[in-house]
Write a protein that holds these residues in place. Structure first.
Motif, PDB file in Angstrom:
ATOM      1  N   LEU A   1       1.148  -1.251   0.201  1.00 33.01           N
ATOM      2  CA  LEU A   1       0.075   0.265   0.437  1.00 33.01           C
ATOM      3  C   LEU A   1       1.036   1.573   0.410  1.00 33.01           C
ATOM      4  O   LEU A   1       0.181   2.933  -0.187  1.00 33.01           O
ATOM      5  CB  LEU A   1      -0.697   0.013   1.505  1.00 33.01           C
ATOM      6  N   SER A   2       2.269   1.133  -0.117  1.00 33.23           N
ATOM      7  CA  SER A   2       2.965   2.932   0.289  1.00 33.23           C
ATOM      8  C   SER A   2       2.696   2.969  -0.587  1.00 33.23           C
ATOM      9  O   SER A   2       2.282   4.416  -0.936  1.00 33.23           O
ATOM     10  CB  SER A   2       3.621   2.133   1.031  1.00 33.23           C
ATOM     11  N   ILE A   3       3.130   2.584  -2.752  1.00 28.88           N
ATOM     12  CA  ILE A   3       3.255   3.713  -3.504  1.00 28.88           C
ATOM     13  C   ILE A   3       1.594   3.994  -3.678  1.00 28.88           C
ATOM     14  O   ILE A   3       1.748   5.069  -4.190  1.00 28.88           O
ATOM     15  CB  ILE A   3       3.465   2.543  -4.620  1.00 28.88           C
ATOM     16  N   PRO A   4       0.786   3.633  -4.060  1.00 33.86           N
ATOM     17  CA  PRO A   4      -0.665   3.422  -3.957  1.00 33.86           C
ATOM     18  C   PRO A   4      -0.949   4.456  -2.687  1.00 33.86           C
ATOM     19  O   PRO A   4      -1.872   5.748  -2.999  1.00 33.86           O
ATOM     20  CB  PRO A   4      -1.387   2.676  -3.692  1.00 33.86           C
ATOM     21  N   GLY A   5      -0.756   4.626  -1.684  1.00 34.88           N
ATOM     22  CA  GLY A   5      -1.162   5.467  -0.635  1.00 34.88           C
ATOM     23  C   GLY A   5      -0.457   6.301  -0.776  1.00 34.88           C
ATOM     24  O   GLY A   5      -0.959   7.905  -0.247  1.00 34.88           O
TER      25      GLY A   5
ATOM     26  N   GLY B   1       5.955   7.005  -0.583  1.00 40.56           N
ATOM     27  CA  GLY B   1       6.365   5.953  -0.833  1.00 40.56           C
ATOM     28  C   GLY B   1       6.560   4.964  -0.515  1.00 40.56           C
ATOM     29  O   GLY B   1       6.659   3.827  -0.802  1.00 40.56           O
ATOM     30  N   VAL B   2       8.005   5.524  -1.852  1.00 42.98           N
ATOM     31  CA  VAL B   2       8.612   4.549  -2.227  1.00 42.98           C
ATOM     32  C   VAL B   2       9.978   4.263  -0.946  1.00 42.98           C
ATOM     33  O   VAL B   2      10.220   2.754  -1.248  1.00 42.98           O
ATOM     34  CB  VAL B   2       9.748   5.375  -3.612  1.00 42.98           C
ATOM     35  N   VAL B   3      10.378   5.044  -0.730  1.00 43.11           N
ATOM     36  CA  VAL B   3      10.983   4.601   0.541  1.00 43.11           C
ATOM     37  C   VAL B   3      10.316   4.585   1.709  1.00 43.11           C
ATOM     38  O   VAL B   3      10.738   3.195   2.336  1.00 43.11           O
ATOM     39  CB  VAL B   3      11.363   6.293   1.190  1.00 43.11           C
ATOM     40  N   GLN B   4       9.408   3.788   2.335  1.00 44.70           N
ATOM     41  CA  GLN B   4       8.512   3.141   2.302  1.00 44.70           C
ATOM     42  C   GLN B   4       8.272   2.312   2.647  1.00 44.70           C
ATOM     43  O   GLN B   4       8.566   0.934   3.076  1.00 44.70           O
ATOM     44  CB  GLN B   4       6.774   4.012   3.734  1.00 44.70           C
TER      45      GLN B   4
ATOM     46  N   GLY C   1       8.403  -2.261   3.319  1.00 45.02           N
ATOM     47  CA  GLY C   1       7.282  -3.348   2.723  1.00 45.02           C
ATOM     48  C   GLY C   1       8.316  -4.539   2.628  1.00 45.02           C
ATOM     49  O   GLY C   1       7.360  -5.193   2.790  1.00 45.02           O
ATOM     50  N   VAL C   2       9.701  -4.709   2.851  1.00 46.20           N
ATOM     51  CA  VAL C   2      10.691  -5.824   2.642  1.00 46.20           C
ATOM     52  C   VAL C   2      10.698  -5.956   3.598  1.00 46.20           C
ATOM     53  O   VAL C   2      10.581  -7.588   3.931  1.00 46.20           O
ATOM     54  CB  VAL C   2      11.671  -5.313   2.077  1.00 46.20           C
ATOM     55  N   ARG C   3       9.866  -5.677   5.108  1.00 48.82           N
ATOM     56  CA  ARG C   3       9.738  -6.924   5.671  1.00 48.82           C
ATOM     57  C   ARG C   3       8.874  -7.787   6.436  1.00 48.82           C
ATOM     58  O   ARG C   3       9.356  -8.459   6.772  1.00 48.82           O
ATOM     59  CB  ARG C   3       9.961  -5.700   7.612  1.00 48.82           C
TER      60      ARG C   3
END
Length: 431
Positions: free
Chosen positions: A78-82, A366-369, A374-376
């Motif tokens: 959801l980070s990038i669409p968010g 969002g990319v940073v998140q 996101g990889v976690r």
């Protein structure tokens, strides 16, 4: 050299004013208070949820891996669409308030289910997923509010104060959480976390600063942030290093409670005290980071933070022997890593916030998140699987040694050549 590096190198030395002067400014003070109170609750959550799973529901390594994964999966999905959604909203602060209220309700459902005798691993999975999804919404919106309450020349100082709060929460939260878990049981300890989100929502509701206007429609969509990152060598490779470091650190975070309770035989209160050491290190790092940026530059400070964070983690799989020696080794690892986290977060966040164009801020964040959080879930599931197959200690060795190697991405990014925080981001270009 990245264009960000060239422009940053021309900037004069940073502002020498004391960080605490920011707390006299009402907007930042409310933002800082909201973050601080919420962070204390988060640290209690860090212990209470996994302890509820281990102690009450007999969760094993695989289930602990999935529990961590479902909480972090929204960061991947959801980070990038968010971020694309947040860039186009007129009030990101309102979205943050809604996220706080939702997280409060999700966490309050856990003690309610426990009181009714209906708490299950499925309920924990769902609660953690909802909290994770709303946390993504909160994070992709918060930088718009942050830049509305902090002047550009105060980014490092403001990040230092926020990092100090994070560290203080890491000191108070786990030790308090361990005591609350033993006194009230793990589910009821989560009520403190739920209430902290309400306090955060109230503080955010009192901020009256004007945010940047929403980005225009048709400004690149979901992929605009990713294209900006890949088009700039320094932030792009820096985020690759963050991604690898975060993935590897998840190995430790996923298995730490299980490792401490089952293999090392530590009580919940002892684990809480050990985890609290990360906050003490963070306080030291928050003090050092602004001074390091002014003395050696933003880029060298980022590289120092990577190594300072990762190297002490090797002490975790090395821990063995009498309980006092084990606690000392784990506390030293947390102390060292905590100071490194603070230095890395303050320097890297200040660099990125300054470099990102205003109209792409949430999309790039969002990319940073995604890179950071996101990889976690991938790391959590992998840690659970390897922990079951290879054993906890062997899995921790894989994660911690790989974390040290993440600095190779930073070296390739050439961020060490950047001396000062960028002054003004280049305007975003529509495709």
């Amino acid at each position: 050299m990245s264009p960000w590096s060239a422009r940053a190198a021309r900037r004069p030395a940073g502002d020498q004013r004391a960080e605490t002067g920011l707390l006299r400014e009402r907007g930042f003070r409310l933002y800082w208070t909201a973050q601080t109170v919420s962070l204390i609750g988060d640290e209690i959550n860090f212990l209470a949820v996994p302890l509820a799973a281990v102690v009450l529901l007999d969760a094993g390594a695989a289930e602990m891996g999935w529990l961590t994964a479902v909480a972090l999966l929204p960061s991947l999905l959801l980070s990038i669409p968010g971020g694309a959604w947040a860039d186009r909203q007129p009030s990101r602060r309102r979205a943050m308030i809604v996220a706080d209220a939702g997280r409060c309700a999700a966490l309050a459902s856990v003690p309610l289910a426990y009181a009714c005798g209906a708490l299950t691993m499925t309920h924990l999975y769902l609660a953690e997923f909802v909290v994770g999804a709303l946390t993504v919404l909160f994070r992709v919106c918060q930088h718009h509010v942050y830049v509305s309450v902090v002047a550009a020349d105060r980014y490092v100082d403001a990040n230092a104060l926020l990092s100090a709060s994070r560290s203080a929460a890491a000191v108070a939260g786990p030790s308090t959480g361990g005591i609350l878990v033993q006194a009230l049981s793990a589910p009821f300890a989560l009520l403190t976390d739920a209430l902290s989100y309400l306090v955060s929502a109230v503080c955010l509701g009192r901020i009256r600063k004007q945010e940047a206007p929403p980005a225009p429609r048709g400004g690149g969509g979901l992929t605009a942030g990713l294209r900006w990152v890949t088009a700039h060598r320094t932030p792009g490779l820096l985020l690759a290093g963050v991604c690898m470091l975060s993935l590897c650190h998840t190995f430790l975070m996923t298995l730490f409670v299980l490792y401490g309770t089952t293999e090392l035989g530590l009580a919940p209160s002892a684990i809480g005290a050990v985890v609290a050491a990360i906050g003490l290190g963070g306080l030291a790092g928050a003090f050092v980071a602004p001074r390091a940026v002014r003395r050696i530059g933003i880029g060298p400070t980022i590289m120092t933070g990577f190594l300072w964070f990762s190297l002490p983690l090797i002490l975790v799989p090395l821990a063995d022997g009498p309980t006092p020696l084990v606690i000392t080794a784990l506390a030293a690892a947390q102390l060292g890593a905590g100071s490194g986290i603070a230095v890395l977060d303050i320097a890297a966040n200040s660099y990125l916030i300054a470099a990102i164009p205003e109209t792409l801020r949430s999309r790039v964040m969002g990319v940073v998140q995604t890179a950071n959080f996101g990889v976690r879930p991938i790391g959590a599931v992998l840690a659970g699987s390897l922990g079951t197959t290879l054993g906890l200690r062997a899995t921790l060795w894989i994660g911690t040694t790989s974390a040290v190697l993440s600095v190779l991405w930073v070296i390739a990014s050439r961020v060490q050549r950047v001396r000062n925080v960028p002054e003004n981001a280049e305007p975003a270009q529509a495709p």
